[in-house]
Design a protein around this motif. Structure first.
Motif, PDB file in Angstrom:
ATOM      1  N   ALA A   1      -2.505   7.051  -8.583  1.00 11.03           N
ATOM      2  CA  ALA A   1      -1.762   6.853  -9.834  1.00 11.03           C
ATOM      3  C   ALA A   1      -0.603   5.886  -9.614  1.00 11.03           C
ATOM      4  N   PHE A   2       0.110   6.055  -8.492  1.00  8.59           N
ATOM      5  CA  PHE A   2       1.222   5.157  -8.160  1.00  8.59           C
ATOM      6  C   PHE A   2       0.701   3.745  -7.891  1.00  8.59           C
ATOM      7  N   ALA A   3      -0.395   3.660  -7.148  1.00 13.04           N
ATOM      8  CA  ALA A   3      -0.966   2.354  -6.800  1.00 13.04           C
ATOM      9  C   ALA A   3      -1.431   1.589  -8.035  1.00 13.04           C
ATOM     10  N   GLU A   4      -2.026   2.292  -8.992  1.00 16.07           N
ATOM     11  CA  GLU A   4      -2.476   1.636 -10.219  1.00 16.07           C
ATOM     12  C   GLU A   4      -1.297   1.102 -11.027  1.00 16.07           C
ATOM     13  N   GLU A   5      -0.203   1.848 -11.040  1.00 15.44           N
ATOM     14  CA  GLU A   5       0.969   1.423 -11.807  1.00 15.44           C
ATOM     15  C   GLU A   5       1.549   0.125 -11.255  1.00 15.44           C
ATOM     16  N   TYR A   6       1.517  -0.042  -9.934  1.00 12.64           N
ATOM     17  CA  TYR A   6       2.149  -1.209  -9.311  1.00 12.64           C
ATOM     18  C   TYR A   6       1.146  -2.204  -8.713  1.00 12.64           C
ATOM     19  N   ASP A   7      -0.149  -1.984  -8.985  1.00  9.47           N
ATOM     20  CA  ASP A   7      -1.187  -2.908  -8.537  1.00  9.47           C
ATOM     21  C   ASP A   7      -1.159  -3.087  -7.018  1.00  9.47           C
ATOM     22  N   ILE A   8      -1.169  -1.966  -6.309  1.00 10.61           N
ATOM     23  CA  ILE A   8      -1.215  -1.977  -4.847  1.00 10.61           C
ATOM     24  C   ILE A   8      -2.358  -1.074  -4.379  1.00 10.61           C
ATOM     25  N   LEU A   9      -2.504  -0.916  -3.084  1.00 14.29           N
ATOM     26  CA  LEU A   9      -3.591  -0.121  -2.514  1.00 14.29           C
ATOM     27  C   LEU A   9      -3.140   1.308  -2.244  1.00 14.29           C
TER      28      LEU A   9
ATOM     29  N   ALA B   1       0.841  -1.195   0.000  1.00 14.54           N
ATOM     30  CA  ALA B   1       0.000   0.000   0.000  1.00 14.54           C
ATOM     31  C   ALA B   1       0.872   1.239   0.000  1.00 14.54           C
ATOM     32  N   VAL B   2       0.301   2.344  -0.461  1.00 16.49           N
ATOM     33  CA  VAL B   2       1.030   3.606  -0.514  1.00 16.49           C
ATOM     34  C   VAL B   2       0.143   4.717   0.038  1.00 16.49           C
ATOM     35  N   ALA B   3       0.774   5.653   0.744  1.00 16.17           N
ATOM     36  CA  ALA B   3       0.097   6.882   1.174  1.00 16.17           C
ATOM     37  C   ALA B   3       0.883   8.059   0.626  1.00 16.17           C
ATOM     38  N   ALA B   4       0.180   9.100   0.245  1.00 18.51           N
ATOM     39  CA  ALA B   4       0.833  10.291  -0.288  1.00 18.51           C
ATOM     40  C   ALA B   4       0.072  11.527   0.164  1.00 18.51           C
ATOM     41  N   SER B   5       0.710  12.681   0.001  1.00 20.00           N
ATOM     42  CA  SER B   5       0.056  13.933   0.401  1.00 20.00           C
ATOM     43  C   SER B   5      -1.135  14.250  -0.495  1.00 20.00           C
ATOM     44  N   SER B   6      -1.170  13.650  -1.685  1.00 23.50           N
ATOM     45  CA  SER B   6      -2.296  13.807  -2.606  1.00 23.50           C
ATOM     46  C   SER B   6      -2.877  12.433  -2.911  1.00 23.50           C
TER      47      SER B   6
END
Length: 358
Positions: A12-20, A1-6
């Motif tokens: 967009a990052f999660a879709e690229e790497y198939d994560i949450l 999983a990824v968290a970001a300020s936006s």
């Protein structure tokens, strides 16, 4: 999983790497299935986010530098007002809080120094051990033409310039190599005893300012783009370290070991495995050559596997396995703490024009 300020960038990052994707750090840290947090954030966020993750019982991977000094209520301009000796004290205390919090909570604080996992550095360490010789001098550097990240250009968000962003790699590696040598020979690590340093922003040179076209990054706000350190270790040997943003021709990561009975040269970025020639930039326009190279015309040395040669997959494997097997990783939070101390002692040395004892 990824968290970001936006949340948009996180998705967009999660879709690229198939994560949450999560829109906040709080949402990410609330997960029940979270084991390790990797802090890929600007330097000034390292300590607060690390402490939040550690308090929740999570293991932490922290990018370099472990932490630093970013100013405070006592100084609106931390570079111009705060003495570097006080920065050393504050930055060291920050690093100690991170290391101690992880120790008390029983989790691992892992310092993401990828140089330690480079196959060239790993092999150099083994060759040095096999030689039985003394490492009399370590010469090492990371140089390129400058960072384009805005946070890297201000002390309040980066904690320093080329010394912190670039020289931290060879510093950490030199410290580790001498520790390894000491354990082999004496059964105890060899430590840094003192540092003598100089730093500056060479873009302020008058003739450079008069040039119409600049090929290196020049919009630094209050940080240096050039640094050099001489480290004296407690066995009397030396390390000469450079970190510089004024070097064209692509990323330059090199390390040389000068031993009493051998010499070992490492080049992490300018690999000789492959050469290519193109009459202009358009021929290889769609191909990646290497980090920070500014042209694809003429002769070039395309990296065959940049991530592997720089040690990133090996680094992550070690971190995950150290958690799974409950062992210490090669690059520990304690090493990150020692790097922070040495870097800010170097700033104090440059400011006061004298050798600083560690």
């Amino acid at each position: 999983a990824v968290a970001a300020s936006s949340i948009d960038s996180a998705q967009a990052f999660a879709e690229e790497y198939d994560i949450l994707a999560h829109g906040t750090v709080d949402d990410l840290l609330a997960r029940d299935d979270l084991d390790i947090v990797d802090l890929c954030v600007p330097n000034y966020l390292h300590e607060p986010l690390a402490l939040r993750a550690i308090e929740g019982g999570r293991h932490v991977i922290c990018e370099k530098p472990l932490t630093g000094y970013f100013g405070g209520e006592e100084a609106e301009d931390p570079v111009g007002i705060t003495p570097k000796g006080l920065m050393l004290e504050k930055a060291s205390a920050s690093a100690e809080r991170m290391v101690e919090a992880a120790r008390e909570r029983g989790v691992k604080l892992m310092y993401a120094e990828n140089w330690l996992y480079s196959p060239a550095i790993d092999r150099a360490n083994r060759l040095a051990g096999a030689s039985g010789g003394t490492i009399l001098e370590i010469r090492a550097q990371e140089c390129h033409s400058g960072s384009h990240a805005q946070y890297a250009k201000s002390w309040a968000t980066s904690g320093g310039g080329a010394l912190v962003r670039l020289a931290s790699h060879p510093i950490g590696t030199a410290l580790w190599l001498k520790e390894e040598e000491g354990r082999r020979r004496e059964g105890r690590p060899i430590r840094a005893a003192s540092v003598l340093a100089d730093v500056d922003n060479l873009c302020r040179v008058a003739s450079f300012q008069r040039e119409e076209e600049h090929h290196i990054v020049d919009d630094w706000k209050d940080v240096e783009n050039w640094s050099i350190l001489i480290i004296t270790f407690d066995d009397g040997t030396r390390g000469v370290i450079r970190g510089s943003d004024i070097v064209l021709g692509g990323m330059e990561d090199t390390l040389t070991l000068l031993l009493s009975n051998a010499r070992i040269d490492c080049d992490l970025t300018h690999s000789g495995l492959l050469r290519a020639y193109a009459p202009n930039d358009h021929v290889l326009e769609e191909e990646y050559i290497m980090e920070k190279v500014s042209t694809k015309a003429g002769w070039s040395y395309p990296s065959v596997d940049e991530e592997y040669l720089l040690g990133y997959p090996q680094e992550m494997r070690d971190f995950v396995e150290s958690v799974a097997q409950d062992r210490q990783p090669r690059a520990t939070g304690r090493l990150g703490l020692e790097v922070v101390r040495l870097m800010y002692a170097a700033y104090q040395s440059a400011e006061e024009g004298r050798l600083i004892s560690l």
